[in-house]
Scaffold this active site. Structure first.
Site, PDB file in Angstrom:
ATOM      1  N   ARG A 167      12.632   9.086  -0.491  1.00 41.75           N
ATOM      2  CA  ARG A 167      12.939  10.083  -1.259  1.00 41.75           C
ATOM      3  C   ARG A 167      14.163  10.963  -0.890  1.00 41.75           C
ATOM      4  O   ARG A 167      14.380  10.553   0.435  1.00 41.75           O
ATOM      5  CB  ARG A 167      11.747  11.061  -0.620  1.00 41.75           C
ATOM      6  CG  ARG A 167      10.446  10.686  -1.497  1.00 41.75           C
ATOM      7  CD  ARG A 167       9.453  11.825  -1.324  1.00 41.75           C
ATOM      8  NE  ARG A 167       8.097  11.230  -1.753  1.00 41.75           N
ATOM      9  CZ  ARG A 167       6.826  11.177  -1.663  1.00 41.75           C
ATOM     10  NH1 ARG A 167       7.180  12.509  -0.164  1.00 41.75           N
ATOM     11  NH2 ARG A 167       5.617  11.062  -1.777  1.00 41.75           N
TER      12      ARG A 167
ATOM     13  N   ASP B 149      -7.585   1.332  -3.622  1.00 44.20           N
ATOM     14  CA  ASP B 149      -6.977   2.944  -2.878  1.00 44.20           C
ATOM     15  C   ASP B 149      -8.619   3.328  -3.566  1.00 44.20           C
ATOM     16  O   ASP B 149      -9.075   3.140  -5.037  1.00 44.20           O
ATOM     17  CB  ASP B 149      -6.396   3.861  -3.882  1.00 44.20           C
ATOM     18  CG  ASP B 149      -4.559   3.299  -2.477  1.00 44.20           C
ATOM     19  OD1 ASP B 149      -4.854   3.794  -1.644  1.00 44.20           O
ATOM     20  OD2 ASP B 149      -3.807   3.784  -2.726  1.00 44.20           O
TER      21      ASP B 149
ATOM     22  N   TYR C   7      -6.756  -4.726  -3.269  1.00 51.54           N
ATOM     23  CA  TYR C   7      -7.103  -3.687  -1.889  1.00 51.54           C
ATOM     24  C   TYR C   7      -7.211  -2.647  -2.538  1.00 51.54           C
ATOM     25  O   TYR C   7      -6.627  -2.631  -3.558  1.00 51.54           O
ATOM     26  CB  TYR C   7      -6.062  -3.586  -0.879  1.00 51.54           C
ATOM     27  CG  TYR C   7      -5.700  -2.009  -0.339  1.00 51.54           C
ATOM     28  CD1 TYR C   7      -6.879  -1.957   0.690  1.00 51.54           C
ATOM     29  CD2 TYR C   7      -5.389  -1.396  -1.003  1.00 51.54           C
ATOM     30  CE1 TYR C   7      -6.860  -0.531   1.680  1.00 51.54           C
ATOM     31  CE2 TYR C   7      -5.237  -0.289   0.057  1.00 51.54           C
ATOM     32  CZ  TYR C   7      -5.841   0.447   1.037  1.00 51.54           C
ATOM     33  OH  TYR C   7      -5.866   1.299   1.222  1.00 51.54           O
TER      34      TYR C   7
ATOM     35  N   ARG D  13      -8.468  -9.052   7.152  1.00 53.65           N
ATOM     36  CA  ARG D  13      -7.835  -8.586   9.176  1.00 53.65           C
ATOM     37  C   ARG D  13      -9.085  -7.207   8.845  1.00 53.65           C
ATOM     38  O   ARG D  13      -9.395  -7.279   7.818  1.00 53.65           O
ATOM     39  CB  ARG D  13      -6.760  -7.752   8.552  1.00 53.65           C
ATOM     40  CG  ARG D  13      -5.143  -8.777   8.290  1.00 53.65           C
ATOM     41  CD  ARG D  13      -4.970  -9.166   9.626  1.00 53.65           C
ATOM     42  NE  ARG D  13      -4.559  -8.573  10.733  1.00 53.65           N
ATOM     43  CZ  ARG D  13      -4.237  -9.011  11.797  1.00 53.65           C
ATOM     44  NH1 ARG D  13      -4.896 -10.178  12.212  1.00 53.65           N
ATOM     45  NH2 ARG D  13      -4.122  -8.305  12.852  1.00 53.65           N
TER      46      ARG D  13
ATOM     47  N   ARG E 160       8.087  -2.981  -3.158  1.00 52.61           N
ATOM     48  CA  ARG E 160       9.558  -1.808  -2.735  1.00 52.61           C
ATOM     49  C   ARG E 160       8.719  -0.721  -1.842  1.00 52.61           C
ATOM     50  O   ARG E 160       8.121  -0.528  -1.663  1.00 52.61           O
ATOM     51  CB  ARG E 160       9.420  -0.934  -4.108  1.00 52.61           C
ATOM     52  CG  ARG E 160       7.575  -1.060  -3.971  1.00 52.61           C
ATOM     53  CD  ARG E 160       7.899   0.202  -6.502  1.00 52.61           C
ATOM     54  NE  ARG E 160       8.534   1.268  -6.081  1.00 52.61           N
ATOM     55  CZ  ARG E 160       8.369   3.035  -5.001  1.00 52.61           C
ATOM     56  NH1 ARG E 160       6.769   3.151  -5.090  1.00 52.61           N
ATOM     57  NH2 ARG E 160       8.991   3.907  -5.752  1.00 52.61           N
TER      58      ARG E 160
ATOM     59  N   ARG F  74      -1.851   3.156  15.202  1.00 54.64           N
ATOM     60  CA  ARG F  74      -1.566   4.712  15.151  1.00 54.64           C
ATOM     61  C   ARG F  74      -2.881   5.340  15.601  1.00 54.64           C
ATOM     62  O   ARG F  74      -4.322   4.506  15.985  1.00 54.64           O
ATOM     63  CB  ARG F  74      -2.077   4.173  13.093  1.00 54.64           C
ATOM     64  CG  ARG F  74      -3.295   4.199  12.579  1.00 54.64           C
ATOM     65  CD  ARG F  74      -3.225   4.760  10.904  1.00 54.64           C
ATOM     66  NE  ARG F  74      -4.688   3.642  10.642  1.00 54.64           N
ATOM     67  CZ  ARG F  74      -4.426   4.162   9.105  1.00 54.64           C
ATOM     68  NH1 ARG F  74      -3.569   4.663   7.999  1.00 54.64           N
ATOM     69  NH2 ARG F  74      -5.415   3.775   8.614  1.00 54.64           N
TER      70      ARG F  74
ATOM     71  N   GLU G 180      -6.639   3.511  17.050  1.00 53.96           N
ATOM     72  CA  GLU G 180      -6.827   2.154  15.238  1.00 53.96           C
ATOM     73  C   GLU G 180      -6.042   0.628  15.897  1.00 53.96           C
ATOM     74  O   GLU G 180      -5.280   1.331  15.702  1.00 53.96           O
ATOM     75  CB  GLU G 180      -6.593   2.643  14.272  1.00 53.96           C
ATOM     76  CG  GLU G 180      -7.146   1.694  12.704  1.00 53.96           C
ATOM     77  CD  GLU G 180      -6.543   1.980  11.930  1.00 53.96           C
ATOM     78  OE1 GLU G 180      -7.683   3.346  11.581  1.00 53.96           O
ATOM     79  OE2 GLU G 180      -5.701   1.562  11.082  1.00 53.96           O
TER      80      GLU G 180
END
Length: 369
Positions: free
Chosen positions: A178, A352, A350, A251, A174, A282, A302
């Protein structure tokens, strides 16, 4: 008489997962030894002061969560500031807000109302006849060709090192959209960064534990294993087993810092470069994380790179092939006596930061109760 181990727990790695477990174990009266392969503690959340500015050494880390217990936990360890992550995308000099919101649609199409933006987005989408075969098909079906080409393709292909047509669709099941003029990247209830930095927070978490840096646990495993009753391992799970079943894919990242003699270089903490021509993904202007007022600034570029031995692994490549291989390693880990596997590298997923904290807390609760 049986020998008594010198420590109750030997924790391999001083990143967030290892530090949470060590903190809880020490609070429970356990003797803990921390072994860190790098020359300093903190793992990938480490920050360091450079010319009066706290620099996030391994990429930007903004703590965000909707879990009040996790937020309260980190709040006991450090005062959290009120930083809100509002990154922007730079596509060949055109600036767009992220995630995709009414500011983005206004910039792209001149849409003013949510109804106008919804109508335009629907007309841009390319419906699928069946499941998406790759990431490109998935993205175009969700947000259309223009947004994909300007704001998704370049960044994604640089990040993963391969064309979107070769990447699995599940990477972007997804895409957040917004229909409000809200540039806050996260939807979570709580968000911020430790006022004194993550390294200071980790130092507080490891108080009372013995710490040895520059030590490779795997290079002298039998010796270090003999020192403790239990091992908490937070490193690469395939490396722990000597890559005996093959190497998992990761990675990695490379960083370049530059100091500028100006107070504000880019006007935002994080700027994503979504074209293919710019070699980095970035730039991070660190002073904005702490609302710094210094007359100079430090910006980090980066660069994603393919992981190889000697580099730090950052992101697991969770495609079907690697997931099947990880499950085989996980089965070996389940039979490994006296060793607990914890964290993103040991669990090949991964996390958070809030999920890393929650997972390590859950492990500590099961182990120490």
């Amino acid at each position: 008489m049986a020998r008594t181990a010198q420590y109750d727990y030997l924790i391999v790695g001083s990143g967030l997962s290892g530090a949470v477990f060590a903190c809880e174990a020490h609070r429970s009266g356990k003797r803990c030894l921390i072994l860190e392969r790098r020359g300093q503690i903190g793992g990938n959340v480490r920050d360091e002061e450079v010319d009066g500015i706290l620099v996030h050494r391994y990429g930007p880390h903004i703590f965000h969560t909707s879990d009040p217990e996790v937020w309260a936990y980190v709040g006991r360890l450090a005062e959290m500031n009120h930083f809100i992550n509002c990154p922007v995308a730079n596509y060949r000099g055109e600036i767009y807000n992220l995630p995709f919101n009414m500011n983005t649609f206004s910039r792209l199409w001149g849409s003013i109302t949510p109804a106008e933006a919804k109508s335009r987005l629907e007309s841009e989408r390319t419906p699928l006849d069946g499941p998406a075969k790759n990431l490109e098909q998935q993205a175009v079906s969700l947000v259309g060709r223009e947004i994909f080409e300007k704001l998704i393709r370049g960044y994604t292909e640089k990040q993963w090192g391969r064309p979107c047509g070769e990447l699995p669709a599940f990477i972007i099941r997804r895409i957040p959209v917004r229909y409000t003029y809200d540039n806050n990247y996260f939807n979570d209830r709580f968000q911020g960064i430790p006022c004194g930095g993550y390294t200071r927070m980790i130092e507080r978490m490891l108080e009372g534990c013995e710490i040895r840096c520059g030590v490779d646990y795997l290079a002298a495993r039998e010796h270090y294993r003999s020192l403790a009753d239990q091992v908490v391992y937070t490193g690469m799970i395939d490396e722990y087993f000597g890559f005996s079943l093959g190497r998992l894919a990761y990675r990695s990242l490379r960083f370049e810092d530059e100091r500028y003699e100006e107070a504000n270089r880019q006007g935002v903490a994080v700027m994503n470069y979504t074209d293919l021509e710019t070699p980095y993904t970035r730039t991070i202007e660190h002073k904005h994380f702490q609302f710094g007022q210094q007359p100079h600034t430090i910006v980090t570029r980066e660069y994603p790179v393919e992981w190889k031995p000697g580099l730090e692994p950052y992101y697991p490549v969770n495609d079907e092939k690697n997931q099947r291989l990880y499950e085989k390693y996980a089965a070996l880990a389940g039979r490994e006596k006296g060793v607990l596997f914890c964290g993103r590298l040991a669990e090949y997923r991964y996390y958070d930061m809030d999920r890393a904290v929650k997972s390590a807390l859950a492990l500590a609760q099961r182990e120490l109760s």
